[in-house]
Design an enzyme around this catalytic site. Structure first.
Site, mmCIF file in Angstrom:
data_model
loop_
_atom_site.group_PDB
_atom_site.id
_atom_site.type_symbol
_atom_site.label_atom_id
_atom_site.label_comp_id
_atom_site.label_asym_id
_atom_site.label_seq_id
_atom_site.Cartn_x
_atom_site.Cartn_y
_atom_site.Cartn_z
ATOM 1 N N LYS A 64 -11.354 5.625 1.863
ATOM 2 C CA LYS A 64 -11.455 6.120 3.237
ATOM 3 C C LYS A 64 -12.438 7.278 3.242
ATOM 4 O O LYS A 64 -12.249 8.251 2.500
ATOM 5 C CB LYS A 64 -10.092 6.574 3.764
ATOM 6 C CG LYS A 64 -9.110 5.433 3.990
ATOM 7 C CD LYS A 64 -7.784 5.937 4.523
ATOM 8 C CE LYS A 64 -6.828 4.776 4.804
ATOM 9 N NZ LYS A 64 -5.500 5.252 5.231
ATOM 10 N N GLU B 164 0.832 -1.206 0.000
ATOM 11 C CA GLU B 164 0.000 0.000 0.000
ATOM 12 C C GLU B 164 0.867 1.257 0.000
ATOM 13 O O GLU B 164 1.797 1.382 0.791
ATOM 14 C CB GLU B 164 -0.909 -0.028 1.235
ATOM 15 C CG GLU B 164 -1.968 1.047 1.249
ATOM 16 C CD GLU B 164 -2.843 0.969 2.488
ATOM 17 O OE1 GLU B 164 -3.579 1.941 2.733
ATOM 18 O OE2 GLU B 164 -2.782 -0.043 3.221
#
Length: 418
Positions: free
Chosen positions: A325, A272
């Protein structure tokens, strides 16, 4: 309030006193649907209610939400000693209450707590003074008041609270509201940047608690990162790895990490944000090498802050996965990105900042209800030394189960935050 015809799985009506400060109202309990039944009802949720449900807001307010961490949370770009977020409470004229949370993470979210409180207060004042309007209009007005990345976390918290109040009004849990695909998720758990010894101890602890996927924060020191990986591998030999560099590496360092892991016979399931958010060339290079040489997928997190970013990622094939998110893009923004990513073949991850079970619960409901998320990273409430949220989802190791309680299902004792 406007009326709406709404029938889900033959609800039973009952009453229950409110303990969160709202007026006692009638509630509906729903039996757990089969997956097939949930799928057939998915079109009766959020998108249909955007224009058909009238929202009439009686009260709205934001307050500080401060919670200590069990231990400092260190990533490549910042260190956090405790949560300093903003909680949002919205009460409709029918007495139904909704809850939201705006998480604050230095160097990741644009807002600090003071700014977030101020902007949440402005949005709440607007909502209280506004005439009744459709859910869609309310959310669009919130978007105008709190635009772009600079106010995304505050926007997310206010959107959550309004949506939660609406789901509570119609007596349905949020996971059904967003589609009803599932009522459970399984999360990874994060090991922040710590010494190899501490990392091994945490890995052993999480192994005993049933966590199969460990997300390891890396990106500050290449050699130490490798030592930590070795310690974790020794303590939890069969765990799956997610590496999260939080922008900490250059592209050459990121590839070097993958080469070292390959020598250790370790293949992460995901790498990530290996490079700086604006290093598009580096991100694309790491993605190409990681996939072709090592079979590792790369996720864009900090590089994925808007719909425009995702379009660029798709156009230039810069990543295999995008990390959704809510604090980066808001609820409506997240839904737009999810639709685009699914249509384009990008894999989905859902994550958060350092949040309580309010924001994490909302994100979990959304992911469970929509389905299709390959990676779930909603663990930070497990890192807090206190839990300010009452009721809400049930936790069993890495598994979260969302109940049939209406809306989010959890709440705060509001007066304790004053």
């Amino acid at each position: 309030m406007g009326s709406i015809a709404f029938s889900l799985f033959s609800p039973k009506l009952y009453t229950k006193p409110r303990v969160d400060g709202g007026t006692p109202v009638a509630m509906m309990a729903y039996p757990t649907p089969s997956p097939a039944a949930a799928a057939t009802k998915s079109n009766l949720g959020f998108k249909n209610l955007m224009e058909s449900f009238t929202v009439d807001i009686h009260r709205a307010e934001g307050r500080q939400l401060n919670v200590p961490l069990i231990a400092p949370f260190t990533i490549a770009s910042s260190r956090l000693e405790g949560v300093e977020n903003v909680a949002v409470r919205v009460e409709l004229n029918n007495g139904c209450v909704g809850w939201g949370e705006s998480p604050i993470l230095p160097f990741v979210t644009a807002e600090d707590q003071i700014t977030a409180l101020k902007k949440a207060g402005e949005a709440c004042e607007f909502l209280k003074k506004s005439q009744a309007m459709s859910l869609g209009d309310v959310l669009r007005e919130i978007g105008h008041l709190l635009p772009g990345h600079d106010f995304a976390s505050v926007r997310a918290g206010v959107e959550m609270a309004v949506i939660d109040a609406v789901a509570t009004s119609i007596g349905t849990p949020l996971w059904r509201f967003f589609g009803g695909v599932s009522n459970t998720i399984t999360t990874d758990i994060t090991i922040p940047i710590v010494s190899p010894k501490e990392a091994g101890e945490l890995a052993s602890k999480y192994c005993k608690e049933g966590f199969k996927t460990l997300k390891l924060k890396v990106g500050k020191d290449l050699n130490t990162d490798i030592e930590v990986l070795q310690a974790i591998r020794a303590a939890h030999p069969h765990c799956l790895f997610i590496l999260d560099a939080n922008e900490g590496y250059s592209s050459s360092e990121a590839i070097q990490v993958l080469e070292k892991l390959h020598e250790m016979n370790v293949t992460p399931v995901l790498f990530e944000q290996p490079v700086h958010r604006d290093d598009w060339e580096g991100l694309g290079h790491v993605t190409q090498v990681a996939k072709s040489k090592f079979g590792v997928s790369v996720a864009a997190d900090e590089s994925c802050r808007s719909l425009a970013d995702v379009k660029e990622i798709i156009k230039r094939q810069l990543a295999d996965v995008v990390n959704i998110k809510l604090a980066k893009v808001g609820v409506l923004g997240a839904l737009e990105i999810i639709d685009l990513a699914k249509a384009s073949g990008l894999d989905l991850m859902i994550g958060g900042m350092v949040e309580t079970r309010l924001a994490m619960g909302f994100a979990g409901h959304l992911a469970a209800g929509l389905g299709g998320f390959k990676f779930i990273d909603l663990d930070t409430p497990l890192l807090l030394s206190e839990d300010p949220v009452f009721e809400g989802y049930e936790v069993s190791g890495p598994t979260y189960k969302f109940t049939n309680a209406r809306g989010h299902g959890g709440f705060l004792h509001w007066d304790n935050l004053a």
